[in-house]
Design a protein around this motif. Structure first.
Motif, PDB file in Angstrom:
ATOM      1  N   PHE A   1       0.863  -1.180   0.000  1.00 30.75           N
ATOM      2  CA  PHE A   1       0.000   0.000   0.000  1.00 30.75           C
ATOM      3  C   PHE A   1       0.901   1.233   0.000  1.00 30.75           C
ATOM      4  CE2 PHE A   1      -2.214  -3.405   2.165  1.00 30.75           C
ATOM      5  CZ  PHE A   1      -3.472  -3.383   1.573  1.00 30.75           C
ATOM      6  N   ILE A   2       0.540   2.195  -0.845  1.00 27.51           N
ATOM      7  CA  ILE A   2       1.326   3.433  -0.957  1.00 27.51           C
ATOM      8  C   ILE A   2       0.442   4.601  -0.524  1.00 27.51           C
ATOM      9  CG2 ILE A   2       2.429   5.021  -2.626  1.00 27.51           C
ATOM     10  CD1 ILE A   2       3.970   2.421  -2.519  1.00 27.51           C
ATOM     11  N   VAL A   3       0.967   5.440   0.368  1.00 25.32           N
ATOM     12  CA  VAL A   3       0.242   6.656   0.741  1.00 25.32           C
ATOM     13  C   VAL A   3       1.085   7.866   0.343  1.00 25.32           C
ATOM     14  CG1 VAL A   3      -0.587   8.059   2.684  1.00 25.32           C
ATOM     15  CG2 VAL A   3      -1.026   5.604   2.664  1.00 25.32           C
ATOM     16  N   GLY A   4       0.431   8.851  -0.250  1.00 22.62           N
ATOM     17  CA  GLY A   4       1.096  10.107  -0.621  1.00 22.62           C
ATOM     18  C   GLY A   4       0.018  11.076  -1.107  1.00 22.62           C
ATOM     19  N   ARG A   5       0.450  12.290  -1.460  1.00 25.52           N
ATOM     20  CA  ARG A   5      -0.559  13.249  -1.937  1.00 25.52           C
ATOM     21  C   ARG A   5      -0.712  13.212  -3.442  1.00 25.52           C
ATOM     22  NH1 ARG A   5       2.445  18.313   0.285  1.00 25.52           N
ATOM     23  NH2 ARG A   5       4.012  16.962  -0.633  1.00 25.52           N
TER      24      ARG A   5
END
Ligand SMILES: NC(=O)c1ccc[n+]([C@@H]2O[C@H](COP(=O)([O-])OP(=O)(O)OC[C@H]3O[C@@H](n4cnc5c(N)ncnc54)[C@H](OP(=O)(O)O)[C@@H]3O)[C@@H](O)[C@H]2O)c1
Length: 308
Positions: free
Chosen positions: A51-55
């Motif tokens: 899972f990747i989180v970023g804006r």
């Protein structure tokens, strides 16, 4: 002990058999060290779930493509969030809950550089929120998923070994902010909070890492395209590529010697990218004698109330 590139490459090559189904969350995985580590981990593990989180949605889509082309047997998702707001951290963790029955690796790289204080929620510097409070909130929210893993690890890449003397009335940097002080406070607070969290959550191993100088978009983002490119160019002789950094951080994220307390380890580690212990014993002893692991954690919980 510091490892060589050959040693860590050999270690990473064992992961296909040893950790075939790792589940990992990269907070700050759309760029830089987070992204390159996600890609290297995807290539090293047989059937990863990442899972990747970023804006940045465009970069989020690009990293998913890169992960798929690296290992088509994995499952990859991108979640967009501005992690400088704790409510967005909470929302993204809530979204992940049904998918995360167990989490093996929480890897965090959010935050950057700024020559001036940028006031965010509750008038706290945005970088301080990203480097410290948001990372701690991800940990707090994801402890149940981490505890469900057989060998869970939290890796925070920031300024391991750069701890400084800190003052209790300036933990939130409202009394006094400076470029170096901001980085020093966040690094120190991560290190002492990890010690507290490791003692309260003995099945989880916590690493606060220093990445060395890595060629990432960091300089350009915070210094602008011209000055950032100049600084990037000048640092070339001493910097490593993102790709190589990803290999080192895949090793730090999986190496067996950094054991949790339950597995008879320290539970909390301050490490260079190559695994060398960077603990500044004099400073850490002083911080422990002042009971800062408990005091900083209490401050953190109080500040969560103000930021949520
Ligand atoms: N590179 C180095 O040489 C170096 C040296 C020492 C320490 N460090 C520290 O190591 C960490 C990682 O560095 P890096 O070079 O990989 O940085 P980077 O290239 O700037 O990557 C930072 C990542 O964090 C994400 N991010 C930033 N603000 C965010 C926000 N508000 N919400 C959600 N995601 C956010 C960015 O994605 P979006 O833009 O998509 O949000 C990006 O994926 C940083 O804390 C840095 O200070 C780096």
């Amino acid at each position: 002990m510091a490892q060589t590139l050959t040693q860590i490459r050999n270690w990473n090559a064992t992961l296909k058999a040893a950790r075939p189904n790792m589940v990992a969350l990269f907070v700050g995985g759309t760029g830089g060290i987070g992204r390159s580590t996600a890609v290297k981990l995807a290539g090293a593990v047989a059937t990863p779930t990442i899972f990747i989180v970023g804006r940045n949605e465009k970069e989020g889509a690009e990293v998913l493509e890169e992960l798929k082309s690296t290992n088509n047997n994995g499952t990859y998702s991108f979640l967009s969030a501005d992690a400088s707001h704790l409510r967005e951290v909470d929302a993204v963790c809530q979204k992940l809950k049904p998918e995360l029955s167990s989490l093996d690796l929480l890897f965090m790289t959010i935050g950057g550089l700024s020559f001036s204080k940028i006031e965010g929620d509750n008038n706290i510097d945005v970088n301080h929120i990203l480097r410290y409070y948001s990372r701690m909130r991800f940990i707090q929210n994801l402890i149940p998923a981490l505890e469900a893993s057989k060998s869970p690890r939290v890796v925070s890449i920031l300024g391991g070994g750069k701890e400084i003397k800190i003052e209790e009335d300036n933990f939130d940097l409202k009394k006094s902010w400076s470029f170096t002080g901001g980085a020093g406070y966040a690094s120190t607070m991560v290190s002492v909070a990890h010690e507290k969290l490791a003692s309260e959550n003995p099945s989880i191993s916590f690493i606060h890492g220093f990445p060395g100088v890595v060629s990432t978009p960091l300089f350009k983002k915070f210094l602008g395209p011209i000055f950032g490119s100049i600084v990037g160019f000048l640092s070339t002789p001493v910097s490593m590529s993102s790709s190589e950094s990803g290999e080192w951080h895949t090793y730090l994220s999986t190496a067996e010697q950094f054991k949790s307390k339950d597995a008879s380890g320290n539970g909390s580690y301050i490490l260079n990218y190559d695994g060398k212990d960077l603990t500044n014993e004099a400073i850490m002893t002083e911080l422990r004698e002042k009971d800062f692991p408990t005091i900083v954690w209490k401050h953190t919980l109080d500040t969560f109330e103000k930021l949520a």
